[in-house]
Motif scaffolding. Sequence first.
Motif, PDB file in Angstrom:
ATOM      1  N   PHE A   9     -19.549  -5.756  -1.818  1.00  0.00           N
ATOM      2  CA  PHE A   9     -19.816  -4.325  -1.539  1.00  0.00           C
ATOM      3  C   PHE A   9     -18.283  -3.891  -2.107  1.00  0.00           C
ATOM      4  CE2 PHE A   9     -22.881  -5.519   1.477  1.00  0.00           C
ATOM      5  CZ  PHE A   9     -23.999  -5.136   0.969  1.00  0.00           C
ATOM      6  N   ILE A  10     -17.416  -4.335  -1.704  1.00  0.00           N
ATOM      7  CA  ILE A  10     -16.120  -3.640  -1.835  1.00  0.00           C
ATOM      8  C   ILE A  10     -15.036  -4.706  -2.569  1.00  0.00           C
ATOM      9  CG2 ILE A  10     -13.902  -2.782  -0.640  1.00  0.00           C
ATOM     10  CD1 ILE A  10     -16.499  -0.630  -0.640  1.00  0.00           C
ATOM     11  N   ASP A  11     -14.316  -4.067  -3.546  1.00  0.00           N
ATOM     12  CA  ASP A  11     -13.296  -5.106  -3.909  1.00  0.00           C
ATOM     13  C   ASP A  11     -11.825  -4.192  -4.107  1.00  0.00           C
ATOM     14  OD1 ASP A  11     -11.690  -7.127  -4.818  1.00  0.00           O
ATOM     15  OD2 ASP A  11     -12.600  -6.794  -6.836  1.00  0.00           O
ATOM     16  N   CYS A  57     -11.585   4.398   4.219  1.00  0.00           N
ATOM     17  CA  CYS A  57     -10.589   5.581   4.938  1.00  0.00           C
ATOM     18  C   CYS A  57      -9.529   5.941   3.872  1.00  0.00           C
ATOM     19  CB  CYS A  57      -9.931   4.740   6.227  1.00  0.00           C
ATOM     20  SG  CYS A  57      -8.879   3.227   5.891  1.00  0.00           S
ATOM     21  N   ASN A  58      -9.201   5.071   2.811  1.00  0.00           N
ATOM     22  CA  ASN A  58      -8.289   5.391   1.725  1.00  0.00           C
ATOM     23  C   ASN A  58      -6.734   5.437   2.429  1.00  0.00           C
ATOM     24  OD1 ASN A  58      -9.114   5.972  -0.689  1.00  0.00           O
ATOM     25  ND2 ASN A  58      -8.494   8.248  -0.898  1.00  0.00           N
ATOM     26  N   LEU A  59      -6.581   4.948   3.455  1.00  0.00           N
ATOM     27  CA  LEU A  59      -5.194   4.612   4.074  1.00  0.00           C
ATOM     28  C   LEU A  59      -4.358   3.935   3.272  1.00  0.00           C
ATOM     29  CD1 LEU A  59      -5.877   4.592   7.843  1.00  0.00           C
ATOM     30  CD2 LEU A  59      -5.072   6.570   6.713  1.00  0.00           C
ATOM     31  N   CYS A  60      -4.928   2.722   2.703  1.00  0.00           N
ATOM     32  CA  CYS A  60      -4.202   2.026   1.754  1.00  0.00           C
ATOM     33  C   CYS A  60      -3.676   2.669   0.481  1.00  0.00           C
ATOM     34  CB  CYS A  60      -4.978   0.707   1.474  1.00  0.00           C
ATOM     35  SG  CYS A  60      -6.382   0.974   0.668  1.00  0.00           S
ATOM     36  N   VAL A  61      -4.461   3.412  -0.192  1.00  0.00           N
ATOM     37  CA  VAL A  61      -4.222   4.209  -1.265  1.00  0.00           C
ATOM     38  C   VAL A  61      -3.238   5.115  -1.165  1.00  0.00           C
ATOM     39  CG1 VAL A  61      -5.329   5.649  -3.097  1.00  0.00           C
ATOM     40  CG2 VAL A  61      -6.766   3.961  -2.094  1.00  0.00           C
ATOM     41  N   GLU A  62      -3.280   5.849   0.106  1.00  0.00           N
ATOM     42  CA  GLU A  62      -2.170   7.060   0.420  1.00  0.00           C
ATOM     43  C   GLU A  62      -0.898   6.108   0.799  1.00  0.00           C
ATOM     44  OE1 GLU A  62      -4.287   9.042   3.435  1.00  0.00           O
ATOM     45  OE2 GLU A  62      -5.642   9.707   2.180  1.00  0.00           O
ATOM     46  N   ALA A  63      -1.027   4.980   1.279  1.00  0.00           N
ATOM     47  CA  ALA A  63       0.217   4.239   1.710  1.00  0.00           C
ATOM     48  C   ALA A  63       1.297   3.693   0.528  1.00  0.00           C
ATOM     49  CB  ALA A  63      -0.009   3.298   2.651  1.00  0.00           C
ATOM     50  N   ALA A  64       0.579   3.619  -0.613  1.00  0.00           N
ATOM     51  CA  ALA A  64       1.199   2.977  -1.828  1.00  0.00           C
ATOM     52  C   ALA A  64       1.360   3.915  -2.972  1.00  0.00           C
ATOM     53  CB  ALA A  64       0.240   1.860  -2.546  1.00  0.00           C
ATOM     54  N   PRO A  65       2.102   3.491  -3.807  1.00  0.00           N
ATOM     55  CA  PRO A  65       2.364   4.629  -4.965  1.00  0.00           C
ATOM     56  C   PRO A  65       1.194   4.774  -5.517  1.00  0.00           C
ATOM     57  CG  PRO A  65       4.013   2.620  -4.802  1.00  0.00           C
ATOM     58  CD  PRO A  65       3.072   2.504  -3.789  1.00  0.00           C
ATOM     59  N   ASP A  66       1.167   5.951  -6.227  1.00  0.00           N
ATOM     60  CA  ASP A  66      -0.138   6.366  -7.112  1.00  0.00           C
ATOM     61  C   ASP A  66      -0.597   5.480  -7.964  1.00  0.00           C
ATOM     62  OD1 ASP A  66      -0.289   8.921  -5.707  1.00  0.00           O
ATOM     63  OD2 ASP A  66       0.638  10.238  -7.421  1.00  0.00           O
ATOM     64  N   GLY A  67      -2.048   5.060  -7.624  1.00  0.00           N
ATOM     65  CA  GLY A  67      -2.605   4.263  -8.572  1.00  0.00           C
ATOM     66  C   GLY A  67      -2.441   2.679  -8.557  1.00  0.00           C
ATOM     67  N   SER A  68      -1.479   2.386  -7.506  1.00  0.00           N
ATOM     68  CA  SER A  68      -1.141   0.914  -7.517  1.00  0.00           C
ATOM     69  C   SER A  68      -2.075   0.281  -6.638  1.00  0.00           C
ATOM     70  CB  SER A  68       0.259   0.885  -7.083  1.00  0.00           C
ATOM     71  OG  SER A  68       0.345   1.090  -5.698  1.00  0.00           O
ATOM     72  N   VAL A  69      -2.984   0.764  -5.838  1.00  0.00           N
ATOM     73  CA  VAL A  69      -3.794   0.185  -4.908  1.00  0.00           C
ATOM     74  C   VAL A  69      -5.371   0.974  -5.107  1.00  0.00           C
ATOM     75  CG1 VAL A  69      -4.861  -0.289  -2.603  1.00  0.00           C
ATOM     76  CG2 VAL A  69      -2.403  -0.497  -2.911  1.00  0.00           C
ATOM     77  N   ARG A  70      -6.271   0.166  -5.444  1.00  0.00           N
ATOM     78  CA  ARG A  70      -7.513   0.953  -5.883  1.00  0.00           C
ATOM     79  C   ARG A  70      -8.603   0.094  -5.295  1.00  0.00           C
ATOM     80  NH1 ARG A  70      -4.394  -0.167  -9.910  1.00  0.00           N
ATOM     81  NH2 ARG A  70      -5.255  -2.330 -10.251  1.00  0.00           N
ATOM     82  N   VAL A  71      -9.632   0.894  -4.362  1.00  0.00           N
ATOM     83  CA  VAL A  71     -10.560   0.467  -3.678  1.00  0.00           C
ATOM     84  C   VAL A  71     -12.153   0.654  -4.589  1.00  0.00           C
ATOM     85  CG1 VAL A  71     -11.970   0.655  -1.523  1.00  0.00           C
ATOM     86  CG2 VAL A  71      -9.499   0.767  -1.338  1.00  0.00           C
ATOM     87  N   ILE A  72     -12.640  -0.472  -4.793  1.00  0.00           N
ATOM     88  CA  ILE A  72     -13.712  -0.210  -5.760  1.00  0.00           C
ATOM     89  C   ILE A  72     -14.985  -0.428  -5.135  1.00  0.00           C
ATOM     90  CG2 ILE A  72     -14.572  -1.155  -7.885  1.00  0.00           C
ATOM     91  CD1 ILE A  72     -11.593  -2.060  -8.470  1.00  0.00           C
ATOM     92  N   LYS A  73     -15.980   0.405  -5.149  1.00  0.00           N
ATOM     93  CA  LYS A  73     -17.225   0.418  -4.629  1.00  0.00           C
ATOM     94  C   LYS A  73     -18.127  -0.566  -5.637  1.00  0.00           C
ATOM     95  CE  LYS A  73     -16.714   4.674  -2.562  1.00  0.00           C
ATOM     96  NZ  LYS A  73     -17.043   6.094  -2.625  1.00  0.00           N
ATOM     97  N   LEU A  74     -18.401  -1.977  -5.597  1.00  0.00           N
ATOM     98  CA  LEU A  74     -18.928  -2.760  -6.375  1.00  0.00           C
ATOM     99  C   LEU A  74     -20.470  -2.189  -6.347  1.00  0.00           C
ATOM    100  CD1 LEU A  74     -17.523  -5.976  -5.205  1.00  0.00           C
ATOM    101  CD2 LEU A  74     -17.078  -4.451  -7.323  1.00  0.00           C
TER     102      LEU A  74
END
Length: 77
Positions: A9-11, A57-74
């Motif tokens: 479901f998620i990558d 929760c997006n906490l990983c996206v907010e913790a990293a520089p813009d665009g460097s972590v992406r949570v993908i809903k497969l």
Amino acid sequence: MTRTLERVFIDVEVDSTVAADAALAKKLEEVCPVDIFKAGEGGLEIVAANLDECVLCNLCVEAAPDGSVRVIKLYEQ
Ligand code: SF4
């Protein structure tokens, strides 16, 4: 870029610059409530077995520089 295979479901994609940054790897390990990130000696690891536990929760996206972590809903692809 690190991309994993054992997921349904998620990558999560992480730029190689982030994966090689020990401090950022540790930060990602700390913020994710379901232990998807693991800071190892070789840098950041994605714990594939936990990927589908992601609560978006997006906490990983907010913790990293813009665009460097992406949570993908497969399931939306
Ligand atoms: S969105 Fe939240 S639960 Fe999902 S990987 Fe990022 S920190 Fe972990």
